[in-house]
Design an enzyme around this catalytic site. Structure first.
Site, mmCIF file in Angstrom:
data_model
loop_
_atom_site.group_PDB
_atom_site.id
_atom_site.type_symbol
_atom_site.label_atom_id
_atom_site.label_comp_id
_atom_site.label_asym_id
_atom_site.label_seq_id
_atom_site.Cartn_x
_atom_site.Cartn_y
_atom_site.Cartn_z
ATOM 1 N N GLU A 224 0.592 -1.190 0.088
ATOM 2 C CA GLU A 224 0.108 -0.094 -0.064
ATOM 3 C C GLU A 224 1.002 1.360 0.126
ATOM 4 O O GLU A 224 0.481 2.085 -0.873
ATOM 5 C CB GLU A 224 -0.810 -0.008 1.265
ATOM 6 C CG GLU A 224 -1.754 1.037 1.162
ATOM 7 C CD GLU A 224 -1.498 2.404 1.936
ATOM 8 O OE1 GLU A 224 -2.348 3.222 1.898
ATOM 9 O OE2 GLU A 224 -0.531 2.517 2.521
ATOM 10 N N GLU A 225 1.876 1.106 0.897
ATOM 11 C CA GLU A 225 2.538 2.402 0.855
ATOM 12 C C GLU A 225 3.214 2.950 -0.337
ATOM 13 O O GLU A 225 3.560 3.779 -0.570
ATOM 14 C CB GLU A 225 3.668 2.235 2.159
ATOM 15 C CG GLU A 225 3.242 1.975 3.615
ATOM 16 C CD GLU A 225 2.421 3.114 4.131
ATOM 17 O OE1 GLU A 225 2.166 4.133 3.246
ATOM 18 O OE2 GLU A 225 1.859 3.240 5.340
ATOM 19 N N HIS A 355 4.749 7.857 9.634
ATOM 20 C CA HIS A 355 5.791 7.248 8.433
ATOM 21 C C HIS A 355 7.270 7.262 8.972
ATOM 22 O O HIS A 355 8.001 7.802 8.024
ATOM 23 C CB HIS A 355 5.499 7.961 7.122
ATOM 24 C CG HIS A 355 4.557 7.260 6.435
ATOM 25 N ND1 HIS A 355 4.223 7.754 5.041
ATOM 26 C CD2 HIS A 355 3.337 6.495 6.611
ATOM 27 C CE1 HIS A 355 2.868 7.208 4.621
ATOM 28 N NE2 HIS A 355 2.721 6.506 5.543
HETATM 29 ZN ZN LIG Z 1 -1.288 3.264 5.969
#
Ligand SMILES: [Zn+2]
Length: 556
Positions: A224-225, A355
């Site tokens: 996803e990232e 993040h």
């Molecule tokens: Zn996420």
């Protein structure tokens, strides 16, 4: 910016948009830094004393051009399976061609402080202890070198399904990503914990004899990232089947970074989400999640000058808002590529370590959710919504809210059009009439859904020979309710980004995370292009008419 290395501050737009804008303006490199005003010491104590970003922490993240298309950049619109032709790197349209590097504010100050150009324009000052200047680059020289590792690698989605007892071919889909930038205690593991816990709950119910009416599909996405890779490729691979079978897609990404509930969804799901929050307890106050959510919303009332459409919400005072879906997580392919009703939700809070390596178990167990009770609440809410969609005789999707929301979006856009003197370039009457028909039909189907549920139950209890007919009618209503969202998609796609097909919701070209409702129409107004505005409006009208027709057919 031509020929320069640009430094930009995190915030407002998605970082990939910053990369695109820098590149479009001729920059040869981009540095993005986290400003202490946004998520560092200006907000509070920094890690490990508090939850905010320390001086040495940089925010990692994808700089893919998400608002053009997510997924594997080499296979736009197609699943990245063995044998599928791939673009050459030179042909890719969704990756920047200039190097981009995120840095911490501890490092950024060495580049910002010596800048000797004019004092920053209003709004540019951040939290570093000196007046910000722009330009004056003769005082600062940067050598920017990034080491990239572009390779094709295998990723793994994990998909699990509980077959529905009566309607096996109707899927209620729950999804969360599993990959993280480093430890990812919040993003995504709080969501993954909630997914596993909801799955464990379903397992316990199954052992007790519960069988869902419709199927429940649980998805753990990979990649996803990097750009919503796992979910996008899976949706592209299964698009035709999903268009037939999917009832809704319920996304949870960062389930918990604090105690404040928040949700985004299509308007047809507003009532369903609100109802679930009334039935789950807020762990801290013992009130319902709904009450806690309302109290907080009333304390932080948005500017009363703003209209509902401007804040992208259904209500602003009477009830806490549920926002519009933009992008930045795995609901994007479901809603904006193939038109499946979608939602996203979680509990937010003072989360300064997004993040970074500090999004850790220490962070969660000291600041985010020390007793892990909001993780439980997230699983309860998510599981409850999924079970209601899976078990309800008549699908709890309400298109009256959708109609009023689209009307608000349109009214708001027309104000902009008049202010910019563009309203003469197109006729708004067909849109007003399309909205009215859609709204009338949404009203009718909701009434008929409620009556038919009662009728099905009554004829069942009385063992009446009218029972099969009532059942068939409910089936037609349900089929229509799940097809409406599909009607909002247009195969031709949005202008310059054909992967996005939804005519009502898309991420803004220059926002990335935030939604730009009625995307092509709004973009045309921003570009002051009346020909494009007219064409965009025509397509929206066609989409609304398709939706109205879908609902109308359920009455035949
Ligand atoms: Zn996420």
């Amino acid at each position: 910016m031509k020929g320069k290395i640009v430094i930009a501050r995190y915030g407002n737009s998605f970082r990939g948009v910053k990369a695109k804008v820098a590149e479009d303006h001729g920059a040869i490199g981009l540095i993005i830094y986290s400003d202490p005003a946004d998520d560092g010491y200006m907000q509070g104590d920094v890690y490990p004393k508090g939850p905010w970003r320390p001086a040495g922490s940089a925010q990692r993240g994808s700089v893919q051009f998400l608002s053009t298309a997510p997924g594997d950049p080499l296979t736009p619109g197609k699943p990245a399976l063995p044998g599928v032709p791939r673009l050459k790197m030179e042909e890719v349209r969704t990756l920047p061609r200039i190097p981009v590097q995120p840095i911490s504010y501890g490092d950024a100050r060495h580049l910002l402080e010596p800048l000797g150009g004019p004092v920053r324009p209003k709004g540019f000052q951040g939290g570093l202890p000196f007046p910000y200047h722009v330009g004056g680059t003769e005082y600062v020289r940067v050598h920017l070198k990034t080491v990239m590792d572009y390779q094709v690698r295998k990723i793994w989605d994990v998909i699990s399904r509980i077959d529905g007892d009566e309607e096996k071919d109707r899927w209620v889909i729950m999804g969360n990503h599993r990959d993280a930038w480093t430890f990812g205690a919040v993003d995504p593991n709080s969501g993954t914990a909630a997914l596993l816990e909801a799955a464990r709950g379903f397992g316990a119910l199954l052992k007790k004899g519960w069988k869902p009416r419709r199927s429940i599909v649980l998805c753990s996405w990979d990649g996803e990232e990097y750009g919503l890779l796992g979910s996008t490729e899976w949706v592209e691979d299964n698009a035709e089947e999903l268009k037939q079978k999917a009832v809704a897609y319920l996304n949870v990404d960062s389930a918990v970074s604090g105690q404040n509930f928040g949700a985004s969804s299509v308007p047809s799901m507003w009532k369903l989400i609100r109802a679930a929050t009334r039935d789950v307890k807020d762990p801290k106050t013992g009130q319902t999640v709904y009450q806690q959510w309302q109290t907080r919303a009333q304390e932080q009332q948005p500017d009363p000058e703003l209209t509902n459409a401007e804040i992208g919400s259904d209500t602003k005072i009477a009830e806490a808002r549920i926002s519009a879906l933009g992008s930045g997580s795995d609901f994007t392919p479901f809603l904006q590529h193939i038109g499946i009703p979608s939602s996203d939700m979680g509990f937010g809070g003072d989360y300064g370590v997004y993040h970074s390596a500090y999004d850790s178990f220490y962070w969660m167990s000291h600041f985010g959710d020390p007793n892990f009770v909001y993780h439980v609440a997230a699983a309860q809410l998510w599981g409850t919504i999924a079970m209601r969609l899976a078990d309800a005789a008549g699908l709890p999707l309400d298109y009256r809210d959708y109609a009023s929301q689209v009307r608000d979006f349109f009214d708001e856009s027309m104000k902009t059009a008049r202010r910019r003197k563009l309203a003469g370039g197109f006729d708004e009457k067909p849109m007003i009439s399309a909205l009215q028909s859609f709204s009338d039909e949404a009203e009718r189907i909701e009434k008929s859904r409620q009556e038919t549920i009662v009728e099905v139950e009554r004829t069942r209890v009385e063992a009446s020979d009218r029972h099969p007919r009532a059942l068939a009618r409910l089936q037609r209503i349900n089929d229509a309710l799940l097809a409406v969202e599909r009607s909002f998609t247009d195969e031709r796609g949005l202008r310059g980004r054909s992967w996005y097909t939804h005519q009502i919701y898309a991420p803004g070209t220059y926002t990335g995370y935030a939604a730009q409702p009625l995307p092509d129409f709004r973009q045309a107004l921003d570009d002051r292009n009346t020909a494009n505005a007219k064409e965009a409006l025509d397509r929206i009208i066609e989409a609304l008419n398709r939706a109205t027709e879908t609902l109308r057919k359920a009455r035949d």
